[in-house]
Design a protein around this motif. Structure first.
Motif, short mmCIF file in Angstrom:
data_model
loop_
_atom_site.label_atom_id
_atom_site.label_comp_id
_atom_site.label_asym_id
_atom_site.label_seq_id
_atom_site.Cartn_x
_atom_site.Cartn_y
_atom_site.Cartn_z
N ALA A 42 0.63 -1.58 -0.11
CA ALA A 42 0.13 0.06 -0.17
C ALA A 42 1.32 1.24 0.17
O ALA A 42 0.48 2.45 -0.84
CB ALA A 42 -1.02 0.10 1.28
N GLY A 225 -10.22 -7.37 -10.12
CA GLY A 225 -8.88 -6.96 -10.39
C GLY A 225 -8.41 -8.29 -11.36
O GLY A 225 -7.37 -8.23 -11.74
N GLY A 274 -3.33 2.56 -10.26
CA GLY A 274 -3.07 1.23 -8.95
C GLY A 274 -4.32 1.41 -7.27
O GLY A 274 -4.65 0.55 -7.06
N PHE A 278 -6.70 -0.72 -5.44
CA PHE A 278 -6.22 -1.16 -3.83
C PHE A 278 -7.65 -0.27 -2.89
O PHE A 278 -7.87 -1.32 -2.84
CB PHE A 278 -5.02 -0.16 -4.29
CG PHE A 278 -4.15 -0.96 -2.57
CD1 PHE A 278 -4.06 -1.78 -2.43
CD2 PHE A 278 -4.67 -0.47 -2.01
CE1 PHE A 278 -3.11 -1.87 -1.45
CE2 PHE A 278 -4.68 -1.43 0.22
CZ PHE A 278 -3.99 -1.89 -0.39
N LEU A 282 -10.26 -3.00 -1.94
CA LEU A 282 -10.64 -3.15 -0.20
C LEU A 282 -11.34 -2.90 0.84
O LEU A 282 -11.72 -3.92 1.08
CB LEU A 282 -9.10 -2.17 0.63
CG LEU A 282 -8.51 -2.62 1.49
CD1 LEU A 282 -7.48 -3.78 1.77
CD2 LEU A 282 -8.17 -0.77 2.07
#
Lengths: 297, 251
Positions: A42, A225, A274, A278, A282
């Protein structure tokens, strides 16, 4: 008879305690490693992506309609829409298919069929993404092309390929939650004169609802994804698709296609993509796992 | 006195194992019939045959007849779904659906095609009253059935059965998961129910059988050893095995 103090106060215990403590901390450390890795990933994406947010502006980046490297224009809305379309398309196919498959496996199929179909579905998980892409490219795309709707590289082809890929996720989690529905509910419904179908529809599926929703959300996370198979069948044009036969591009596809020659702001913009991915995944996965945990309470 | 259910030379097999051995039995209308006997004697199996819940277990076989109002329920042309509407069942563990109290009771009528809100409300109210639960839940019909106490849940399950308007109610150890006060309430309720329904109860509790039932059948190893008026079974049992069981010498 020996007294208990003879054995509990035996010398040499200290060393054993140190040894035990060492292993306990070692195991803590191993446990923490996976979390630390997530944290590092991250941090890395955010560090590389941050300059793009700073120079372009978060909102302009997300809502921008143009992605043109030669013009230094970086807007990812077409890709967000592309990813959203294929995900929705995939779920439209795989959710009904997955739920009915799970019901079939738990409440309808005879033992023999169950023992063939369940491992077959689980095997789907193990097939490499690129193989799905290949099958899509060599079989699905030509069929769509021959139907007279453009090149065949399309949202439709991508949705179908993706649907098969997320099917095992949806089937296995839904199946687990249906199995967890107490048999007493089934007996209660049947003894009131419910048909098997009424029992499943009115009692079993509502009781398994939170698990089913979790399976959909987690399937969605997987769908967003997915990269390789998508690149191979979706055409990758940076446009907002206007029909299911139109090509499109996904967020992940952009990263995979452009990262190897990117530099400067382009590089940062890809990492910013990205970051968006992400954060999105999440949120989806946290929500999915919360639903799963809520079920067990 | 009218016979509601006639059981004729009934044999039942789980795979190769014979669970019931040539049972013959007449069950009377508007009476409570108790089935007693040690664990594994086949009393629950016999009960579950009467609305063909036994169909749910794979690899089983039935020989002989169960006649309800003269109709053999194992005949091919019998519709098991309609049979179960007429022969309701209450289980050992209260099993309300994870729905509201109202929806639990309305479930059966809804399946039968009643969707009118007013008609449903009427059926729900009547059924809950018959199950002696109305006064306790009338203010909270929209709460989940799972929030009730065990005894209330069991009466909710009885109301749920009554709502589909059955003729026979099968009860499989309905009080074994309940405290004594809830048990008493269910027993009082059963005395009420027999005015309108034929009730068959499987119980491990011999005092319960003696208190509520009109007829009692004692089963052992798949056989119906003795079947008579309850008072006779408990006071002057004819069979030695039955006497031993009732006096607590085994079982």
């Amino acid at each position: 008879m020996s007294k208990i103090s003879d054995s509990v106060l035996q010398p040499g215990c200290e060393l054993r305690r140190v040894y035990d403590g060492f292993w306990r901390y070692a195991i803590y450390l191993f446990g923490a490693i996976s979390f630390i890795i997530l944290l590092l990933i991250a941090l890395f994406i955010f560090r590389e992506g941050y300059p793009a947010f700073q120079k372009i502006g978060i909102w302009q980046f997300i809502s921008g309609l143009r992605w043109d490297v030669s013009d230094q224009a970086y807007g990812i809305l077409p890709m967000i829409i592309g990813s959203t379309y294929v995900t929705i398309g995939a779920l439209l196919i795989s959710v009904p298919l997955g739920i009915f498959t799970a019901v079939f496996l738990t409440d309808v199929a005879p033992q023999m069929m169950r023992s063939i179909i369940r491992p077959a579905i689980e095997l789907l998980v193990g097939i490499p993404s690129v193989v799905y892409g290949l099958v899509g490219m060599l079989m699905l795309v030509p069929i769509i092309r021959q139907s007279g709707h453009g090149s065949g590289d399309s949202v439709l082809a991508a949705s179908i390929v993706l649907a098969v890929m997320v099917l095992p996720t949806i089937v296995s989690i839904t199946e687990d939650s249906i199995i967890a529905v107490p048999n007493a509910y089934r007996e209660g419904a049947l003894s009131l004169g419910a048909t098997r179908w009424q029992m499943i529809w009115h009692v079993v599926l509502p009781a398994a609802k939170s698990g089913i929703i979790a399976s959909i959300v987690l399937g969605m996370g997987r769908a967003i994804g997915e990269t390789m198979a998508m690149i191979m069948v979706i055409g990758n044009s940076i446009i907002i698709p206007d029909s299911i036969f139109s090509p499109a591009r996904t967020l992940t596809g952009t990263l995979a296609l452009e990262l190897k020659y990117a530099a400067g702001l382009h590089w940062n913009a890809l990492f910013a993509t990205g970051v968006v991915l992400f954060v999105f995944i999440l949120i989806l996965n946290s929500f999915g796992f919360l639903m799963l945990r809520g079920k067990n309470k | 006195m009218a016979v509601k259910i006639q059981i004729r030379d009934l044999n039942f097999f789980y795979g190769p194992a014979q669970a019931l051995k040539s049972i013959n039995m007449d069950i009377y209308e508007n009476k409570i019939t108790a089935l007693i006997g040690p664990s594994g004697c086949g009393k629950t199996t016999l009960l579950r045959l009467m609305n063909r819940m036994s169909d749910l277990v794979p690899d089983t076989r039935v020989e002989g007849q169960v006649l309800i109002d003269g109709q053999d329920i194992f005949e091919k042309s019998v519709d098991v779904v309609n049979l179960r509407k007429k022969v309701g069942m209450v289980f050992q563990q209260p099993n309300p659906f994870p729905k509201t109290i109202f929806e639990n009771v309305a479930y059966g009528p809804r399946m039968l095609g009643t969707n009118d809100k007013q008609a449903l409300s009427k059926i729900v109210e009547e059924s809950l009253k018959k199950a002696a639960l109305w006064d306790e839940v009338k203010e909270m019909l929209n709460k989940s059935g799972m929030t009730l106490s065990g005894g209330q849940q069991q009466r909710l399950c009885i109301a749920r059965v009554l709502a589909v308007n059955p003729q026979i109610i099968l009860m499989d150890e309905p009080c074994s998961a309940l405290d004594p006060i809830s048990t008493l309430k269910i027993e009082e309720l059963m005395m009420d129910l027999k005015k309108e329904y034929t009730v068959i109860i499987v119980t491990h509790n011999m005092q319960q059988a003696a208190r509520v039932s009109d007829y009692t059948g004692f089963m052992l190893l798949g056989e119906l050893v003795e079947y008579a008026v309850t008072r006779e079974i408990f006071n002057v049992p004819k069979d030695k095995r039955c006497e031993d069981y009732i006096t607590g010498r085994f079982g």
